[in-house]
Every structure is written in structure tokens, then in C-alpha cells.
Write a protein that holds these residues in place. Structure first.
Motif, PDB file in Angstrom:
ATOM      1  N   GLY A  93      73.742  62.973  11.699  1.00 59.68           N
ATOM      2  CA  GLY A  93      73.009  64.198  11.386  1.00 59.68           C
ATOM      3  C   GLY A  93      71.680  64.285  12.111  1.00 59.68           C
ATOM      4  N   ILE A  94      71.696  64.165  13.427  1.00 61.89           N
ATOM      5  CA  ILE A  94      70.457  64.324  14.197  1.00 61.89           C
ATOM      6  C   ILE A  94      70.237  65.820  14.390  1.00 61.89           C
ATOM      7  CG2 ILE A  94      69.216  63.716  16.312  1.00 61.89           C
ATOM      8  CD1 ILE A  94      69.936  61.360  14.441  1.00 61.89           C
ATOM      9  N   ALA A 122      80.969  60.660   1.050  1.00 63.31           N
ATOM     10  CA  ALA A 122      80.481  61.246   2.296  1.00 63.31           C
ATOM     11  C   ALA A 122      79.024  60.846   2.480  1.00 63.31           C
ATOM     12  CB  ALA A 122      80.612  62.764   2.268  1.00 63.31           C
ATOM     13  N   ILE A 123      78.736  60.209   3.609  1.00 57.26           N
ATOM     14  CA  ILE A 123      77.383  59.735   3.902  1.00 57.26           C
ATOM     15  C   ILE A 123      76.895  60.418   5.177  1.00 57.26           C
ATOM     16  CG2 ILE A 123      75.950  57.718   4.417  1.00 57.26           C
ATOM     17  CD1 ILE A 123      78.067  56.001   3.008  1.00 57.26           C
ATOM     18  N   VAL A 124      75.708  60.976   5.127  1.00 60.24           N
ATOM     19  CA  VAL A 124      75.107  61.618   6.302  1.00 60.24           C
ATOM     20  C   VAL A 124      73.774  60.944   6.598  1.00 60.24           C
ATOM     21  CG1 VAL A 124      74.039  63.728   7.176  1.00 60.24           C
ATOM     22  CG2 VAL A 124      76.252  63.830   6.009  1.00 60.24           C
ATOM     23  N   ALA A 125      73.660  60.396   7.796  1.00 56.85           N
ATOM     24  CA  ALA A 125      72.404  59.796   8.262  1.00 56.85           C
ATOM     25  C   ALA A 125      71.678  60.841   9.091  1.00 56.85           C
ATOM     26  CB  ALA A 125      72.700  58.555   9.091  1.00 56.85           C
ATOM     27  N   SER A 126      70.568  61.336   8.575  1.00 56.88           N
ATOM     28  CA  SER A 126      69.937  62.495   9.204  1.00 56.88           C
ATOM     29  C   SER A 126      68.493  62.216   9.600  1.00 56.88           C
ATOM     30  CB  SER A 126      69.985  63.699   8.249  1.00 56.88           C
ATOM     31  OG  SER A 126      69.581  64.877   8.908  1.00 56.88           O
ATOM     32  N   ALA A 127      68.163  62.613  10.825  1.00 56.35           N
ATOM     33  CA  ALA A 127      66.804  62.456  11.349  1.00 56.35           C
ATOM     34  C   ALA A 127      66.621  63.452  12.478  1.00 56.35           C
ATOM     35  CB  ALA A 127      66.575  61.034  11.858  1.00 56.35           C
ATOM     36  N   GLU A 128      65.371  63.641  12.891  1.00 47.98           N
ATOM     37  CA  GLU A 128      65.054  64.446  14.067  1.00 47.98           C
ATOM     38  C   GLU A 128      64.432  63.510  15.101  1.00 47.98           C
ATOM     39  OE1 GLU A 128      63.211  68.779  14.331  1.00 47.98           O
ATOM     40  OE2 GLU A 128      61.615  67.284  14.231  1.00 47.98           O
TER      41      GLU A 128
END
Length: 505
Positions: free
Chosen positions: A270-271, A317-323
Motif C-alpha cells: 500500500g505505497i 487481509a493485511i495492508v502495509a501502507s506508507a508514502e
């Protein structure tokens, strides 16, 4: 959108538009033949006079249908009968619904169940019809001051010639509606700009899904403080240069009769925007890096599909999110970070950030003692060089899991191609200063990226889908595709079918 199934005499069906598929050769299909008889051979005459060419994807609107209860006919070309297959069937569907979406009608009746597709039954044809309809009416107009009028089509009835096919068609239409809704949800998340769709926005979307699920979905959001305490340093390292805080988003669906049954885990990259960080990307087409969270979007879309279908399985459900942004706090090439698993990583390129976010998420997945783990990511440009924009790349440490995913992709017509994950490639990740490097050079770039992830997936059956070539379209038709929601949903439905078969035995 509604997708009722009809088993009545087609000549008596009242509809704004009757969709009639036609082959270039041979006799008319059953529904077409009945309508032809009732209309004094209107369809046959159009074909015989050359007024309609039944080439694949050709459509022709007949605005009046004398002798029929329907107001209009839409003839759709299927091409040559001998060449009718899944891909051509879907092309005919797409042509159909793109045409219907432009008409001033609220409903239509289709007869695609009559089309003989080798090895595909009524349920598959009904599913593909529903999915195509939902794809065609999708519009992303959230930021248009004066959007064009949305398609009016809200009901697509599917006529079944054989009454025995009705139940299967209803089942297929239900799956198609759920998958289509999930695909369009994923498309919207992907199409949103990076200043709107941030890690916090995705976290809020997960919480909304949980609230709307009626208790079927539980949601946990790990903020940066929780991630620090956990030791998810590589995920955090990706977002260090951004003002937007990183998030690990966890959604749990408990559908199995046994709450302790091992879950199937989906992990999404989730970038929400990827500048490349200090290893800055070129400016041209950088706007498309808002699509770098399409792996996460596909996980969200699959969750939505699952909530619509309620399969009897457990899923996480796993979302790894960063900008990924460059500033004075950003991770630098040469930095060494300790992962959640305890391995140290030398960051040789900050634009290889997706694997840094995913590796901590994969380690986090261990706590669920999963039956399988599939991660989905727009991970490498090398994948596009290898496979173009038609197939997603599939890597796996378990051959049975790989075959299950390939089969699901064939059924959903959301196909993947099995790539090698040999130990020979692992040495490209050797580092003089840390346990491994985050890149392995230009050769086999998509494979070494998968090799990197495999180091963090050694305790469970795991597969990696690199969707860099399939997650969105560039150019005039720029936009997210919603893939591979169809593949992932089918994979989970197949796992449910295995459980049911085992219980029945």
C-alpha cells in the motif's frame, strides 16, 4: 446492479433492449432463432443482406423490433464458431456492455448463456456477463466539476434456454456481482490521487468496511507508535521522509465453522505515492505512482467481494501502507535497517521500497499460523519487461499453492504466469554489511525481488503476485484495472469448495 435469471419465452420478454449474440457461421443460437421466427426473420435477413457483420466484437443496434415485446435489438458478433473461447467470449461481452452503457436505457436482457464456450458452464458465463456489465458502467468522476452523465443501465437480466441451467446461472451471477463490485472498489481506490488516498485514508476505508459488515469483519490499525513497539522498522523506514504517517492495516474475516481453522492471508503493498525517495524517480509519468498501492487496493476489493459472498473460510487481509518521499528524515542508500523478523537489510536503492514494507507484513502474518499467504504488489518494472501487461507474475515456495492460484486465474480470466524462484538467484542479494541487500542488480529484477520476500515467508506456504504490468493502464485510457481481485476471490472460493467437499466426504 441487478442480474435476474429468466427462463421464459424470449419473444414475450418485455425489455428496453434484447442482446443477441451471433456467430459468423452456422445456425442462429436458440434464443436468436426464436426471436428470428417471431420477428419474421428480421435477424436472419440482416445477416444475409450483409447489414450486420458478426465479426468478433461488432455490434449493431436495431432500434425497432416488430413482432417482439422488446423495444430494441442489439446484435453482437461472436466471430467464427470454431474460435469461440474464454477470451473471445469476454471480448464480445465488453463490446456489448460498452454499447449498452451509451444507450438511454435502464435495463436489458442478454442471451449469452446460449454461447458454447468449451469447458465452461452456465455459472461461468453468467459470472462473466455480470462482471462485464459492472466494468462497463464504472466511471471515476469524483473530481470532475461537470461530470458526463453516468450510464443508466441498472438491471441486466440473463435469459437461460435450458431451465436446468437456471440455478447455476443464478449462482454465477451472484459471484460476478460480488467480484465486479470488488473490482470497481479497487479501481476507485487506485484512481484516487495521492493527496487523498493516504495510509490514513486506507485505514479509514478498512474501518468503514468493518462497520458496514454487520460484524463479519474485524479491523485493527497499527499506527507508527504501535509499529515502533512491534519492531516493524523496515515498513517505518519507507515512510520516514513523508509527513503522512505509515499504517499496518489488519482485517479479519471469520467465516469457517471452526473459528480456529487456519486462515488464508492476503498481504497488499500500500505505497500510496512513490517518488522513489532519495533514489528519486524521473519526473515523466511519476503521476502514475499513485497506482503503487494497487496491491493494497486489490486486497480491499477482495475483502469487499468476500463480504458479498460470505464463503465458509477464515481470511486475514493485511495492508502495509506508507508514502515514499524524500526529505531530511528519509532513508538513504547505504542505510541498514533491522526487520521485524530480525534480519538486517542494507538499503541500496530507496525506490525498492515495496519489499521493505511487505517483509514486515509477511513476518506479522506468522502469528496467524496461516494455511496460505499471498502477497500482491506493484513491485518491479522488470515484471513488465518480462510479461507485458497481460499476465501477473506468480512466484511461490509451494507448488500446490502456485497451481491453485494459476487455476483460479484461468477460471476468473485474470491470469498469472509461474516464474522461477530458484536458490541460484538468492546470492544476488548478498551484502558485505548486512544479512541481505534490498536489490540484486538489473538481471532478473522481478525474481530477486521475490527472492527477497521469500526470506520472510519461510514458515508457511507463500506466493507473491507481481502486478506491476496488470494493475493499471497508461495513456488515453489511464486508470486502475482492479486486478487481481477476480483471481484472489476465486482462489478463496476454491478453498471453500475444498472444505465443503471434505465435510461431505
Amino acid at each position: 446492479m441487478e442480474f435476474p435469471v429468466l427462463t421464459v419465452n424470449p419473444a414475450k420478454v418485455e425489455t428496453a433492449c434484447f442482446v443477441i449474440p451471433v456467430f459468423k457461421d452456422g445456425d442462429l443460437l436458440p434464443v436468436a432463432a426464436k426471436l428470428d421466427d417471431a420477428s419474421e426473420r428480421l435477424i436472419g435477413q440482416l445477416i444475409e443482406r450483409g447489414d450486420f457483420d458478426a465479426g468478433l466484437g461488432n455490434v449493431q443496434l436495431v432500434p425497432f423490433a416488430p413482432g417482439l415485446a422488446g423495444e430494441r435489438l442489439l446484435l453482437v458478433g461472436l466471430g467464427e464458431r470454431a474460435k469461440c473461447n474464454e477470451g473471445n467470449f469476454r471480448k464480445a461481452l465488453d463490446a456489448t456492455f460498452n454499447a449498452l452503457a451509451k444507450l438511454p436505457i435502464d435495463e436489458a436482457v442478454t442471451a449469452f448463456n446460449d454461447v458454447p464456450v468449451p469447458d465452461r458452464g452456465a455459472d461461468w458465463k453468467a459470472r462473466m456477463t455480470a462482471e462485464a456489465a459492472l466494468r462497463a458502467v464504472y466511471r471515476f468522476t469524483e473530481f470532475k466539476s461537470e461530470p458526463a452523465p453516468a450510464p443508466r443501465l441498472a438491471k441486466v437480466s440473463q435469459l437461460v434456454s435450458e431451465a436446468g441451467d437456471a440455478e447455476a446461472s443464478e449462482r454465477g451471477a451472484r459471484v460476478g456481482q460480488a467480484v465486479g463490485d470488488g473490482v470497481n472498489y479497487a479501481r476507485t481506490l487506485g484512481n484516487l490521487p495521492g493527496n487523498v488516498c493516504t495510509p490514513s485514508y486506507l485505514a479509514a476505508q478498512a474501518e468503514e468496511l468493518g462497520r458496514d459488515s454487520g460484524g463479519a469483519l474485524s479491523v485493527e490499525i497499527l499506527d507508527e507508535e504501535a509499529l515502533e513497539a512491534l519492531g516493524a522498522n523496515t515498513l517505518l523506514s519507507v515512510g520516514r521522509g513523508s509527513a503522512e504517517p505509515s499504517r499496518l492495516i489488519v482485517m479479519r474475516y471469520q467465516g469457517a465453522e471452526d473459528p480456529d481453522e487456519a486462515p488464508h492471508v492476503l498481504v497488499g503493498k500500500g505505497i500510496t505515492f512513490d517518488t522513489g525517495g532519495i533514489s528519486l524517480k524521473p519526473g515523466a509519468e511519476m503521476d502514475e505512482m499513485k497506482f503503487d498501492m494497487c496491491g493494497a487496493a486489490s486486497v480491499f476489493g477482495t475483502v469487499k467481494s468476500v463480504l458479498g459472498l460470505k464463503p465458509r473460510i477464515n481470511m486475514v487481509a493485511i495492508v502495509a501502507s506508507a508514502e515514499n518521499m524524500p526529505d531530511g528524515h528519509a532513508t538513504k542508500p547505504g542505510d541498514i535497517i533491522k526487520t521485524l523478523k530480525g534480519l538486517t537489510v542494507e538499503i541500496l536503492n530507496t525506490d525498492a521500497e515495496g519489499r521493505l514494507a511487505l517483509c514486515d507484513a509477511l513476518t506479522y502474518a506468522e502469528r496467524y499460523q496461516p494455511a496460505s499467504v499471498v502477497d500482491i504488489a506493484t513491485l518491479t518494472g522488470a515484471c513488465i519487461i518480462a510479461l507485458g501487461h497481460h499476465a501477473s507474475a506468480l512466484f511461490a515456495n509451494d507448488d500446490d499453492l502456485a497451481l491453485d492460484l494459476l487455476d483460479a486465474g484461468e477460471t476468473a480470466w485474470d491470469r498469472a504466469w509461474h516464474m522461477p524462484l530458484w536458490d541460484d538467484y538468492q546470492s544476488q542479494l548478498d551484502s558485505n554489511f548486512a544479512d541481505l541487500a534490498n536489490i540484486g542488480g538489473r538481471p532478473a529484477g522481478s525474481i530477486t525481488a521475490a527472492c527477497y520476500l521469500s526470506r520472510f515467508a519461510d514458515t508457511f506456504p507463500w506466493a507473491h503476485l507481481d502486478i506491476a504490468g496488470t494493475a493499471w493502464t497508461s495513456g488515453k485510457e489511464k486508470g486502475a484495472s482492479g486486478r487481481p481481485v477476480g483471481l484472489l476471490t476465486q482462489y478463496l472460493l476454491d478453498r471453500e469448495a475444498e472444505v465443503v467437499a471434505t465435510d461431505d466426504a
